[in-house]
Structure formats: structure tokens, C-alpha cells
Motif scaffolding. Structure first.
Motif, PDB file in Angstrom:
ATOM      1  N   LEU A   1       0.800  -1.226   0.000  1.00 58.96           N
ATOM      2  CA  LEU A   1       0.000   0.000   0.000  1.00 58.96           C
ATOM      3  C   LEU A   1       0.831   1.273   0.000  1.00 58.96           C
ATOM      4  N   HIS A   2       2.141   1.145  -0.159  1.00 57.69           N
ATOM      5  CA  HIS A   2       2.985   2.341  -0.176  1.00 57.69           C
ATOM      6  C   HIS A   2       4.199   2.071  -1.058  1.00 57.69           C
ATOM      7  N   CYS A   3       4.263   2.718  -2.199  1.00 60.81           N
ATOM      8  CA  CYS A   3       5.408   2.554  -3.097  1.00 60.81           C
ATOM      9  C   CYS A   3       5.479   3.745  -4.043  1.00 60.81           C
ATOM     10  N   HIS A   4       6.629   3.875  -4.678  1.00 58.75           N
ATOM     11  CA  HIS A   4       6.867   4.977  -5.619  1.00 58.75           C
ATOM     12  C   HIS A   4       7.349   4.383  -6.945  1.00 58.75           C
ATOM     13  N   ILE A   5       6.451   3.644  -7.565  1.00 59.90           N
ATOM     14  CA  ILE A   5       6.775   2.872  -8.760  1.00 59.90           C
ATOM     15  C   ILE A   5       6.351   3.577 -10.048  1.00 59.90           C
ATOM     16  N   LEU A   6       5.350   4.435  -9.977  1.00 59.17           N
ATOM     17  CA  LEU A   6       4.938   5.130 -11.205  1.00 59.17           C
ATOM     18  C   LEU A   6       6.107   5.931 -11.779  1.00 59.17           C
ATOM     19  N   PRO A   7       6.336   5.850 -13.080  1.00 63.17           N
ATOM     20  CA  PRO A   7       7.522   6.502 -13.675  1.00 63.17           C
ATOM     21  C   PRO A   7       7.407   8.019 -13.734  1.00 63.17           C
ATOM     22  N   GLY A   8       8.507   8.692 -13.350  1.00 66.92           N
ATOM     23  CA  GLY A   8       8.621  10.122 -13.530  1.00 66.92           C
ATOM     24  C   GLY A   8       7.725  10.982 -12.663  1.00 66.92           C
TER      25      GLY A   8
ATOM     26  N   PHE B   1       0.433   6.385 -15.147  1.00 68.80           N
ATOM     27  CA  PHE B   1      -0.186   5.069 -15.006  1.00 68.80           C
ATOM     28  C   PHE B   1      -0.450   4.445 -16.380  1.00 68.80           C
ATOM     29  N   GLU B   2      -0.961   5.224 -17.298  1.00 66.76           N
ATOM     30  CA  GLU B   2      -1.220   4.712 -18.650  1.00 66.76           C
ATOM     31  C   GLU B   2       0.089   4.318 -19.331  1.00 66.76           C
ATOM     32  N   GLN B   3       1.128   5.096 -19.107  1.00 61.91           N
ATOM     33  CA  GLN B   3       2.447   4.780 -19.671  1.00 61.91           C
ATOM     34  C   GLN B   3       2.956   3.443 -19.120  1.00 61.91           C
ATOM     35  N   LEU B   4       2.775   3.220 -17.814  1.00 62.47           N
ATOM     36  CA  LEU B   4       3.253   1.993 -17.200  1.00 62.47           C
ATOM     37  C   LEU B   4       2.420   0.786 -17.616  1.00 62.47           C
ATOM     38  N   THR B   5       1.113   0.921 -17.651  1.00 59.23           N
ATOM     39  CA  THR B   5       0.265  -0.211 -18.036  1.00 59.23           C
ATOM     40  C   THR B   5       0.514  -0.604 -19.496  1.00 59.23           C
ATOM     41  N   ALA B   6       0.822   0.375 -20.337  1.00 60.46           N
ATOM     42  CA  ALA B   6       1.154   0.056 -21.729  1.00 60.46           C
ATOM     43  C   ALA B   6       2.457  -0.734 -21.798  1.00 60.46           C
ATOM     44  N   ALA B   7       3.429  -0.345 -20.962  1.00 63.10           N
ATOM     45  CA  ALA B   7       4.710  -1.059 -20.932  1.00 63.10           C
ATOM     46  C   ALA B   7       4.561  -2.461 -20.355  1.00 63.10           C
ATOM     47  N   LEU B   8       3.533  -2.664 -19.539  1.00 63.21           N
ATOM     48  CA  LEU B   8       3.309  -3.975 -18.904  1.00 63.21           C
ATOM     49  C   LEU B   8       2.697  -4.995 -19.860  1.00 63.21           C
ATOM     50  N   GLU B   9       2.131  -4.540 -20.956  1.00 70.71           N
ATOM     51  CA  GLU B   9       1.500  -5.457 -21.901  1.00 70.71           C
ATOM     52  C   GLU B   9       2.522  -6.474 -22.408  1.00 70.71           C
ATOM     53  N   GLY B  10       2.163  -7.726 -22.326  1.00 73.69           N
ATOM     54  CA  GLY B  10       3.062  -8.790 -22.763  1.00 73.69           C
ATOM     55  C   GLY B  10       4.010  -9.275 -21.687  1.00 73.69           C
ATOM     56  N   GLN B  11       4.059  -8.574 -20.548  1.00 77.92           N
ATOM     57  CA  GLN B  11       4.919  -9.012 -19.451  1.00 77.92           C
ATOM     58  C   GLN B  11       4.239 -10.146 -18.678  1.00 77.92           C
ATOM     59  N   PRO B  12       4.997 -11.113 -18.195  1.00 79.79           N
ATOM     60  CA  PRO B  12       4.412 -12.262 -17.480  1.00 79.79           C
ATOM     61  C   PRO B  12       4.088 -11.940 -16.018  1.00 79.79           C
ATOM     62  N   MET B  13       3.366 -10.831 -15.811  1.00 82.43           N
ATOM     63  CA  MET B  13       3.002 -10.412 -14.463  1.00 82.43           C
ATOM     64  C   MET B  13       1.577  -9.894 -14.488  1.00 82.43           C
ATOM     65  N   GLN B  14       0.816 -10.239 -13.475  1.00 81.45           N
ATOM     66  CA  GLN B  14      -0.550  -9.737 -13.355  1.00 81.45           C
ATOM     67  C   GLN B  14      -0.744  -9.141 -11.959  1.00 81.45           C
ATOM     68  N   PHE B  15      -1.225  -7.909 -11.927  1.00 79.57           N
ATOM     69  CA  PHE B  15      -1.452  -7.215 -10.667  1.00 79.57           C
ATOM     70  C   PHE B  15      -2.846  -6.600 -10.655  1.00 79.57           C
ATOM     71  N   ASP B  16      -3.305  -6.265  -9.456  1.00 82.12           N
ATOM     72  CA  ASP B  16      -4.442  -5.371  -9.278  1.00 82.12           C
ATOM     73  C   ASP B  16      -3.878  -4.061  -8.741  1.00 82.12           C
TER      74      ASP B  16
END
Length: 283
Positions: A4-11, A61-76
């Protein structure tokens, strides 16, 4: 597990500088068993507006979710913010800064001094239907020196979060364990910023749970893992020791924060499966 606490969104802030770093942090979170994440980029009302922040956050968020496409990871995912304390917060649209569709607002205090009007601001936020979650309480010297401050805030309806990395510092961990036993800590998160300076450490938290479980004489070996959306444990013990194990877990949960409590206990008389290197499998 949930972070519930992270700084992962880019930029967005002093966290991930680009999507490559974001993806690396997400890979580490995924390897540690994290599947639910609230993105909580820094928000300071003296530096930006809620509207400008949420617009920038949505783009990241949209930039990150686009980069996640095709990655073998699924999150909520949920979008939130780490909101720097100000008595004027109640005049803002703080709902837009809460975690997704929840009422939880991650609130950061100054580390150099205890600000005025904390109790009144927490009360005013709750009057608006906001549930304050105080970020990394181990970073505030005034709280470590006077835990009654934290007690008063929690008694008034706030929740408290600690960084999992703080549990890796022996002296600090000892004090925080007391806070946990007193019911003053409710959430453990990574507060991850980068793979090197502040990486995710959720796996170490799981290992600490396994170490605590190992104190029960009836447990021969065990693993802790996510079961559905709950934290569970699979334990190897004799059939006639199962009730002893479950009673031990019940007592252990009373000393743990809410998000670290073990909800599911599965017992087996057979040895737990291991890989070719002899390590216990968590699948």
C-alpha cells in the motif's frame, strides 16, 4: 500480498525515473509474492494542485500499463498518493488522493519536527469520511521518543504503516515489534523507490513470519505464501499436533499487524516439497 505504499509510477517523484525502473520494481514485487499494489506518489499541496497531480498520475499510469502489456506479471492496481501533512488538507479534494475507490489516505508527516494541529486535522479528515493511514511512523523521531503520540492518533481512528525495511534494522525492529504488540501498527509496506537505494523487501517479511512460526515445537517445517488474497501457511506436523499448531498461529496473530496476519493454516504429516537445491517450494 498487498503493498500500500510505493513509488513505482515513472517520472512522478523521487521514485522510479522511467518505465524501465518501474518494470524492474514490479518484477521484484511479483517475485516476492505481491499481487496488489497502490501507487502512492508524493503529493505536496504547496507545490502542485490536486488537479495537476491527478492528471500527471493518470498519464504515468497509462504509460506503465502500456509497458506492462506482454509481461508475465498480473497485478491489481489502485491509484493513490503519499500526501504531505498540512492543516489545510481539509480544504482540498482529498478523495481524489485516496487509494482507488477506498477512503484510505496515506499521510506523511515531517521528519524534522512534529507539526501543529495533527489531532484536529485527523479529526476533520474523518469528518469528511477519510480514513488517515500514517506513513512510515518509524521515520518520525518524536514518535519513537514518545509513542503516546501514536497511541492518541490511533485511538482517534487513524491507522499506522511501517516500512518493511525498518524490520531489517535490529535496534529499530525491536522498538517496532513493541508497537506491533501494542496494536499501534496496522500495515507493512515497501515504500520502494528504486532497485538499489530502496528496493522492495516484502520477501524478507515473509521469511520473518516463517522464523516466528519455527518457534513452535510442533512445526517441523513450514512455508508462508499467498492463498487467494490472504496470507497462509502450509505446515508439516504430526496429525495429533495440528490443534497445537493452529493455537500457536492464533496467539502469534495477536502480535502481528493486520496485513501480516496468517488467515489460512494447512497442515500435512508429509514433508513439504523442495526444489533441486533443497529449498522449500512456495507454489
Amino acid at each position: 500480498m498487498t503493498d500500500l505504499h510505493c513509488h513505482i509510477l515513472p517520472g512522478m517523484d523521487d521514485g522510479a525515473k522511467d518505465t524501465a525502473v518501474s518494470l524492474e520494481l514490479l518484477r521484484r514485487e511479483y517475485e516476492d509474492g505481491v499481487r496488489n499494489i497502490a501507487f502512492t506518489s508524493h503529493f505536496n499541496s504547496e507545490r502542485t494542485t490536486v488537479e495537476a497531480f491527478t492528471e500527471k498520475r493518470q498519464a504515468a499510469f497509462e504509460q506503465l500499463t502500456a509497458a506492462l502489456e506482454g509481461q508475465p506479471m498480473q497485478f491489481d492496481f489502485k491509484l493513490g498518493a503519499e500526501v504531505f501533512f498540512s492543516p489545510g488538507l481539509c480544504e482540498l479534494d482529498t478523495r481524489a488522493l485516496c487509494m482507488g475507490d477506498t477512503a484510505y489516505l496515506l499521510l506523511e508527516f515531517p521528519t524534522t519536527h512534529k507539526p501543529h494541529f495533527i489531532r484536529q486535522t485527523l479529526y476533520n479528515l474523518q469528518q469528511q469520511g477519510i480514513v488517515p493511514l500514517i506513513a512510515h511512523i518509524e521515520r518520525y523521531p518524536y514518535v519513537l521518543e514518545d509513542p503516546t503520540l501514536l497511541y492518541d492518533w490511533v485511538a482517534a481512528g487513524a491507522y499506522a504503516q511501517i516500512n518493511v525495511g525498518a524490520l531489517l534494522e535490529p535496534k529499530l525492529c525491536k522498538k517496532l515489534c513493541k508497537f506491533i504488540q501494542w496494536g499501534l501498527v496496522h500495515v507493512i509496506s515497501t515504500d520502494t523507490h528504486s532497485p538499489d537505494k530502496r528496493p522492495p523487501h516484502m520477501a524478507q517479511g515473509v521469511q520473518q513470519l516463517e522464523k516466528l512460526l519455527g518457534k513452535c515445537d510442533a512445526i517441523k517445517e513450514c512455508i508462508v505464501k499467498e492463498m487467494g488474497k490472504k496470507i497462509g501457511t502450509v505446515v508439516c506436523c504430526e496429525d495429533d499436533k495440528q490443534q497445537q499448531v493452529k493455537a500457536f498461529v492464533t496467539e502469534l496473530n495477536r502480535t502481528l499487524p493486520m496485513y501480516k496476519r496468517i488467515s489460512v493454516v494447512e497442515c500435512s504429516a508429509e514433508s513439504l516439497p523442495r526444489n533441486a537445491l533443497g529449498k522449500l517450494l512456495r507454489k
